[in-house]
Every structure is written in structure tokens, then in C-alpha cells.
Design a protein around this motif. Sequence first.
Motif, mmCIF file in Angstrom:
data_model
loop_
_atom_site.group_PDB
_atom_site.id
_atom_site.type_symbol
_atom_site.label_atom_id
_atom_site.label_comp_id
_atom_site.label_asym_id
_atom_site.label_seq_id
_atom_site.Cartn_x
_atom_site.Cartn_y
_atom_site.Cartn_z
ATOM 1 N N LEU A 1 43.749 36.868 44.762
ATOM 2 C CA LEU A 1 42.902 36.709 43.579
ATOM 3 C C LEU A 1 43.481 37.527 42.438
ATOM 4 C CD1 LEU A 1 39.223 36.300 43.199
ATOM 5 C CD2 LEU A 1 40.214 38.203 41.959
ATOM 6 N N ILE A 2 43.717 36.868 41.330
ATOM 7 C CA ILE A 2 44.220 37.547 40.132
ATOM 8 C C ILE A 2 43.048 37.944 39.252
ATOM 9 C CG2 ILE A 2 45.609 37.268 38.041
ATOM 10 C CD1 ILE A 2 47.355 35.277 39.731
ATOM 11 N N ASP A 3 42.093 37.026 39.067
ATOM 12 C CA ASP A 3 40.915 37.294 38.252
ATOM 13 C C ASP A 3 39.873 36.222 38.552
ATOM 14 O OD1 ASP A 3 39.269 38.565 36.430
ATOM 15 O OD2 ASP A 3 40.320 37.853 34.649
ATOM 16 N N ALA A 4 38.668 36.446 38.083
ATOM 17 C CA ALA A 4 37.586 35.470 38.224
ATOM 18 C C ALA A 4 36.635 35.638 37.051
ATOM 19 C CB ALA A 4 36.849 35.669 39.541
ATOM 20 N N ARG A 5 36.062 34.526 36.635
ATOM 21 C CA ARG A 5 35.065 34.515 35.569
ATOM 22 C C ARG A 5 33.894 33.667 36.039
ATOM 23 N NH1 ARG A 5 35.296 37.829 31.444
ATOM 24 N NH2 ARG A 5 34.446 36.345 30.003
ATOM 25 N N VAL A 6 32.700 33.997 35.575
ATOM 26 C CA VAL A 6 31.548 33.142 35.843
ATOM 27 C C VAL A 6 31.213 32.367 34.581
ATOM 28 C CG1 VAL A 6 30.649 34.612 37.680
ATOM 29 C CG2 VAL A 6 29.841 34.956 35.339
#
Length: 187
Positions: free
Chosen positions: A45-50
Motif C-alpha cells: 500500500l502506497i496510500d489510500a483516500r476515502v
Amino acid sequence: MSSASSAIAAPASVPEGAQVATLAAGCFWGTEHVYRKHFGGGKGLIDARVGFIGGDAENPTYRLVCTGKTGHAEAAQIIFDPTKVSYRSLLEFFYRMHDPTTLNRQGPDQGTPYRSAIFFHGPEQEAVAKEVTDLANKNWWGGKIVTDVLPAGKWYNAEEYHQLYLDKNPAGYECPSHFVRDFPPLP
């Protein structure tokens, strides 16, 4: 940040070679949190957004989406390194971490914003999503999966206070259906 969301096709920075998975599994806080927990720290996982996807209102806000009148789902966009974790692995995890058998519902959260859906980015992701859905349905969920598999449309980031919500609010609400089930590996 204003109460309106910003429309973007994917999270702001997708490094070269990275890919995006867009997944709706009920409450987006828990979805983002559980993916960060299991795939962060160098596991892909590099990044996550909701945010919101799958509806017809322009620049929806959280309050508007919660009414169920926009058609949007609460979702997480996962930016990942495919050399460390495959899209298939992320989808297998998706079917372990929520209940894909309840139509428009996760735990006490009800309505179309809380539906189970995979929003694919291109034909390769579509094929993998359909294959994993079929296998999970046959092997894990007894033919009861109601997850939508749809092309990814316009993405809207949720307001900033929703990003990393459970990291900022450790005692915040977590959907009781968000936990990792101990299923055998899929064929």
C-alpha cells in the motif's frame, strides 16, 4: 477545506508503476483503516483516500451522500505497488474483510452508500474482479454475494476530516462487519 469535495479521477499522486483499486465495503473509514493496517509498512500500500463514487451528483458532500439520494457509495481508493501486492490479493482481502452478502448494508449502516462494490479501472481489473468475485462466491460465501462489479467513474475525495479518520479518532465508530475472516486460500 470547504465542505464540498474535489472531483479527481484518482488520488492526487499515483507514482509511476503504481495502480489504483477502488473498493466500497460499507463505511469508508473502516475500509481505509483495515487496508492500511494489513498492507501498509512496505507490504504494497502506497496510500489510500476515502471518498465517493458511482452516483450522479456533482461534488457530493458526506452529508448529501448519507441521504442515499446521490447514488454514490462510500469507498476507498487504494494506491498500491503491484510488484509487492497484486490486485487479486487486494480483492481476495476485500471479500475477507466485509460482508458482501447484505444488499446495501454493512452492520447497522443501511442504504446505497454502504453497498458492496468493486469499481474497476480497465479491462484487466474487470476480468480479475469478476474471477475473484465468482471464486469467493462459490468457495466462501455460499452463492450469496451481492457485490456490484462496475467501471470506475468519477471519484470525489471526501472532506479532509474523513481522511485517516480512525487514525485521528482511535475510539471512533468502526463497522462491526469489518474484520478479517479466516477463509482457506482461493483456488
